[in-house]
Design a protein around this motif. Structure first.
Motif, PDB file in Angstrom:
ATOM      1  N   GLY A   5       0.774  -1.243   0.000  1.00 45.54           N
ATOM      2  CA  GLY A   5       0.000   0.000   0.000  1.00 45.54           C
ATOM      3  C   GLY A   5       0.802   1.289   0.000  1.00 45.54           C
ATOM      4  N   ASN A   7       0.618   3.952  -1.587  1.00 47.78           N
ATOM      5  CA  ASN A   7      -0.369   4.485  -2.513  1.00 47.78           C
ATOM      6  C   ASN A   7       0.038   5.791  -3.196  1.00 47.78           C
ATOM      7  OD1 ASN A   7      -1.656   4.526   0.552  1.00 47.78           O
ATOM      8  ND2 ASN A   7      -1.349   6.550  -0.333  1.00 47.78           N
ATOM      9  N   TYR A   8       1.000   6.530  -2.626  1.00 47.77           N
ATOM     10  CA  TYR A   8       1.296   7.848  -3.215  1.00 47.77           C
ATOM     11  C   TYR A   8       1.906   7.727  -4.606  1.00 47.77           C
ATOM     12  CZ  TYR A   8       0.000   9.245   1.373  1.00 47.77           C
ATOM     13  OH  TYR A   8      -0.729   9.400   2.527  1.00 47.77           O
ATOM     14  N   TRP A  50      -1.960   2.161  20.491  1.00 49.61           N
ATOM     15  CA  TRP A  50      -0.980   1.189  19.973  1.00 49.61           C
ATOM     16  C   TRP A  50       0.114   1.876  19.171  1.00 49.61           C
ATOM     17  CZ3 TRP A  50      -0.406   1.125  14.696  1.00 49.61           C
ATOM     18  CH2 TRP A  50      -1.432   1.708  13.947  1.00 49.61           C
ATOM     19  N   ARG A  51      -0.236   3.024  18.547  1.00 49.23           N
ATOM     20  CA  ARG A  51       0.717   3.726  17.688  1.00 49.23           C
ATOM     21  C   ARG A  51       2.019   4.099  18.386  1.00 49.23           C
ATOM     22  NH1 ARG A  51      -1.753   5.746  13.189  1.00 49.23           N
ATOM     23  NH2 ARG A  51      -3.965   5.502  13.524  1.00 49.23           N
ATOM     24  N   ASP A  64       5.062   4.938   9.757  1.00 52.01           N
ATOM     25  CA  ASP A  64       3.780   5.484   9.313  1.00 52.01           C
ATOM     26  C   ASP A  64       3.919   6.400   8.101  1.00 52.01           C
ATOM     27  OD1 ASP A  64       0.966   5.460   9.879  1.00 52.01           O
ATOM     28  OD2 ASP A  64       1.180   7.599  10.298  1.00 52.01           O
ATOM     29  N   HIS A  68       6.511   5.677   3.339  1.00 53.07           N
ATOM     30  CA  HIS A  68       6.000   6.162   2.050  1.00 53.07           C
ATOM     31  C   HIS A  68       7.041   7.061   1.374  1.00 53.07           C
ATOM     32  CE1 HIS A  68       1.807   4.784   2.390  1.00 53.07           C
ATOM     33  NE2 HIS A  68       1.866   5.100   3.671  1.00 53.07           N
ATOM     34  N   THR A 101     -10.067   2.614  21.289  1.00 48.96           N
ATOM     35  CA  THR A 101      -9.774   3.806  20.493  1.00 48.96           C
ATOM     36  C   THR A 101      -9.828   3.457  19.014  1.00 48.96           C
ATOM     37  OG1 THR A 101      -7.392   3.366  20.414  1.00 48.96           O
ATOM     38  CG2 THR A 101      -8.185   4.724  22.244  1.00 48.96           C
ATOM     39  N   ALA A 102     -10.085   4.466  18.211  1.00 51.68           N
ATOM     40  CA  ALA A 102      -9.946   4.344  16.758  1.00 51.68           C
ATOM     41  C   ALA A 102      -9.511   5.711  16.282  1.00 51.68           C
ATOM     42  CB  ALA A 102     -11.260   3.934  16.111  1.00 51.68           C
ATOM     43  N   GLY A 103      -8.610   5.737  15.346  1.00 53.54           N
ATOM     44  CA  GLY A 103      -8.113   7.016  14.879  1.00 53.54           C
ATOM     45  C   GLY A 103      -7.280   7.688  15.953  1.00 53.54           C
ATOM     46  N   TYR A 207      -7.854  10.678  -2.833  1.00 54.67           N
ATOM     47  CA  TYR A 207      -7.102   9.636  -2.134  1.00 54.67           C
ATOM     48  C   TYR A 207      -7.703   8.254  -2.386  1.00 54.67           C
ATOM     49  CZ  TYR A 207      -5.122   7.019   1.790  1.00 54.67           C
ATOM     50  OH  TYR A 207      -4.488   6.085   2.553  1.00 54.67           O
ATOM     51  N   LYS A 211      -6.375   4.295  -3.715  1.00 59.40           N
ATOM     52  CA  LYS A 211      -6.644   2.986  -3.107  1.00 59.40           C
ATOM     53  C   LYS A 211      -7.330   2.051  -4.108  1.00 59.40           C
ATOM     54  CE  LYS A 211      -4.777   3.246   0.918  1.00 59.40           C
ATOM     55  NZ  LYS A 211      -3.584   2.395   1.132  1.00 59.40           N
TER      56      LYS A 211
HETATM   57  N1  LIG Z   1      -1.233   3.294   3.388  1.00 64.38           N
HETATM   58  C1  LIG Z   1      -1.743   4.339   4.008  1.00 64.38           C
HETATM   59  O1  LIG Z   1      -1.768   5.395   3.451  1.00 64.38           O
HETATM   60  C2  LIG Z   1      -2.265   4.223   5.416  1.00 64.38           C
HETATM   61  C3  LIG Z   1      -3.047   5.243   5.918  1.00 64.38           C
HETATM   62  C4  LIG Z   1      -3.553   5.129   7.192  1.00 64.38           C
HETATM   63  C5  LIG Z   1      -3.268   4.020   7.975  1.00 64.38           C
HETATM   64  N2  LIG Z   1      -2.477   3.044   7.464  1.00 64.38           N
HETATM   65  C6  LIG Z   1      -2.157   1.846   8.283  1.00 64.38           C
HETATM   66  O2  LIG Z   1      -3.385   1.161   8.566  1.00 64.38           O
HETATM   67  C7  LIG Z   1      -3.308   0.525   9.858  1.00 64.38           C
HETATM   68  C8  LIG Z   1      -4.476   0.939  10.735  1.00 64.38           C
HETATM   69  O3  LIG Z   1      -4.385   2.347  10.980  1.00 64.38           O
HETATM   70  P1  LIG Z   1      -5.616   3.168  11.526  1.00 64.38           P
HETATM   71  O4  LIG Z   1      -5.233   4.600  11.510  1.00 64.38           O
HETATM   72  O5  LIG Z   1      -6.851   2.780  10.777  1.00 64.38           O
HETATM   73  O6  LIG Z   1      -5.687   2.618  13.027  1.00 64.38           O
HETATM   74  P2  LIG Z   1      -6.879   2.787  14.060  1.00 64.38           P
HETATM   75  O7  LIG Z   1      -6.321   2.623  15.429  1.00 64.38           O
HETATM   76  O8  LIG Z   1      -7.688   4.000  13.769  1.00 64.38           O
HETATM   77  O9  LIG Z   1      -7.834   1.572  13.713  1.00 64.38           O
HETATM   78  C9  LIG Z   1      -7.527   0.273  14.038  1.00 64.38           C
HETATM   79  C10 LIG Z   1      -8.868  -0.464  14.171  1.00 64.38           C
HETATM   80  O10 LIG Z   1      -8.616  -1.853  14.409  1.00 64.38           O
HETATM   81  C11 LIG Z   1      -9.484  -2.283  15.458  1.00 64.38           C
HETATM   82  N3  LIG Z   1      -8.832  -3.425  16.119  1.00 64.38           N
HETATM   83  C12 LIG Z   1      -7.745  -3.420  16.924  1.00 64.38           C
HETATM   84  N4  LIG Z   1      -7.453  -4.661  17.332  1.00 64.38           N
HETATM   85  C13 LIG Z   1      -8.346  -5.475  16.735  1.00 64.38           C
HETATM   86  C14 LIG Z   1      -8.551  -6.881  16.762  1.00 64.38           C
HETATM   87  N5  LIG Z   1      -7.776  -7.683  17.467  1.00 64.38           N
HETATM   88  N6  LIG Z   1      -9.566  -7.375  16.012  1.00 64.38           N
HETATM   89  C15 LIG Z   1     -10.365  -6.558  15.267  1.00 64.38           C
HETATM   90  N7  LIG Z   1     -10.203  -5.233  15.217  1.00 64.38           N
HETATM   91  C16 LIG Z   1      -9.221  -4.695  15.950  1.00 64.38           C
HETATM   92  C17 LIG Z   1      -9.623  -1.094  16.375  1.00 64.38           C
HETATM   93  O11 LIG Z   1     -10.780  -1.164  17.152  1.00 64.38           O
HETATM   94  C18 LIG Z   1      -9.691   0.067  15.360  1.00 64.38           C
HETATM   95  O12 LIG Z   1     -11.019   0.309  14.929  1.00 64.38           O
HETATM   96  C19 LIG Z   1      -1.942   0.931  10.435  1.00 64.38           C
HETATM   97  O13 LIG Z   1      -1.023  -0.108  10.183  1.00 64.38           O
HETATM   98  C20 LIG Z   1      -1.567   2.173   9.625  1.00 64.38           C
HETATM   99  O14 LIG Z   1      -0.168   2.357   9.566  1.00 64.38           O
HETATM  100  C21 LIG Z   1      -1.989   3.118   6.193  1.00 64.38           C
END
Ligand SMILES: NC(=O)c1ccc[n+]([C@@H]2O[C@H](COP(=O)([O-])OP(=O)(O)OC[C@H]3O[C@@H](n4cnc5c(N)ncnc54)[C@H](O)[C@@H]3O)[C@@H](O)[C@H]2O)c1
Length: 258
Positions: A5, A7-8, A50-51, A64, A68, A101-103, A207, A211
């Motif tokens: 991924g 993506n850029y 977790w971040r 993160d 990229h 948490t999310a985000g 964006y 994807k």
């Molecule tokens: N390629 C890109 O441009 C890009 C952009 C954003 C994020 N990412 C990557 O995507 C991943 C997720 O990032 P995010 O910002 O969405 O994280 P986030 O913390 O917002 O979301 C993670 C989600 O996973 C859920 N979760 C955690 N443990 C779980 C489990 N055991 N079972 C089911 N669900 C579970 C959480 O509740 C949450 O909703 C990271 O690895 C990040 O680096 C990539």
């Protein structure tokens, strides 16, 4: 076989920049600056998710955003030969969240815990071609939202790209050397995968379209048995560079990527 991924590089303007570089229209590429500035972790009350933990998140802004940046740098200029990096944690403690948490959830009043990975990295790059580069990434830059992009300079020209104006590429090349004008090119059907989305130049892509390209590359990789788009090998190259940045920062030395 697979697709990663990064993506850029799917942005048609980035594909066009790569074409311009490869065609020699910029002359010999001398140096590049790659920036990835964000404020997603700039709020001091942003919860210790977790971040920020090594065990669950691994690296910080290295994985993160800089991941990229390395891919963009390699996509445009080829392999990195060696690098020297510095990293920093500017917000060393954050409050533990009290629920799921999310985000980038805010959490005030919770017990404070340590931020275990870097908020910021800057890195000098030497490419196998002899070109030089600077890569800088931050997750705590107040006033910056998705300020991602690059400036590539060659002996006869330059290209400039800003993710926030994804469909535009600044291009300056010719025979002037000094006071060379720079034009804004709106990407169109001849650039990258643009033609699959829009019939004519200057219609905005977003964006999510990057994807969509990523998903198509992945599905083609599976069904056709050949890798399309950024490959697992590209991911290994990026991870190797990030690992080298960590070592370089810890040892305060240049690290060869061998
Ligand atoms: N390629 C890109 O441009 C890009 C952009 C954003 C994020 N990412 C990557 O995507 C991943 C997720 O990032 P995010 O910002 O969405 O994280 P986030 O913390 O917002 O979301 C993670 C989600 O996973 C859920 N979760 C955690 N443990 C779980 C489990 N055991 N079972 C089911 N669900 C579970 C959480 O509740 C949450 O909703 C990271 O690895 C990040 O680096 C990539």
């Amino acid at each position: 076989r697979g697709t990663v991924g990064f993506n850029y590089r799917n942005a048609p303007a980035v594909a066009y920049a790569r074409e311009l570089i490869a065609s020699g229209e910029l002359g010999t590429v001398t140096h590049v600056r790659v920036r990835l500035f964000s404020d997603y972790a700039a709020h001091p009350d942003s919860a210790l998710t977790w971040r920020y933990e090594r065990a669950r998140g691994g690296g910080g802004v290295l994985g993160d955003l800089a991941s990229h940046g390395v891919d963009l740098a390699r996509f445009l200029l080829g392999d990195i030969e060696s690098l020297a990096a510095d990293t920093a944690v500017f917000i060393p403690e954050r409050a533990r969240p009290t629920g799921a948490t999310a985000g980038h959830t805010l959490a005030t009043g919770g017990e404070l815990g340590p931020v275990e990975n870097e908020d910021y990295v800057n890195c000098l790059l030497r490419f196998a071609s002899g070109a030089r580069g600077v890569l800088e990434a931050s997750r705590v830059s107040v006033g910056e939202q998705n300020n991602y992009g690059f400036e590539v300079h060659g002996t006869k020209g330059a290209v400039f790209w800003d993710y926030r104006r994804m469909g535009e590429l600044g291009v300056g090349h010719g025979t002037s050397y000094q006071d060379q004008p720079v034009s804004t090119v709106f990407v169109g059907p001849g650039h990258g995968e643009y033609g699959a989305f829009q019939p004519g130049a200057a219609n905005a892509m977003g964006y999510d379209d990057l994807k969509v390209i990523e998903a198509r590359n992945f599905l083609r990789s599976v069904t056709e048995g050949t890798s399309y788009g950024p490959t697992l090998e590209d991911a290994v190259h990026s991870a190797t560079a990030l690992d080298a940045m960590s070592r370089s920062a810890a040892q305060r030395t240049w690290v060869s990527l061998g």
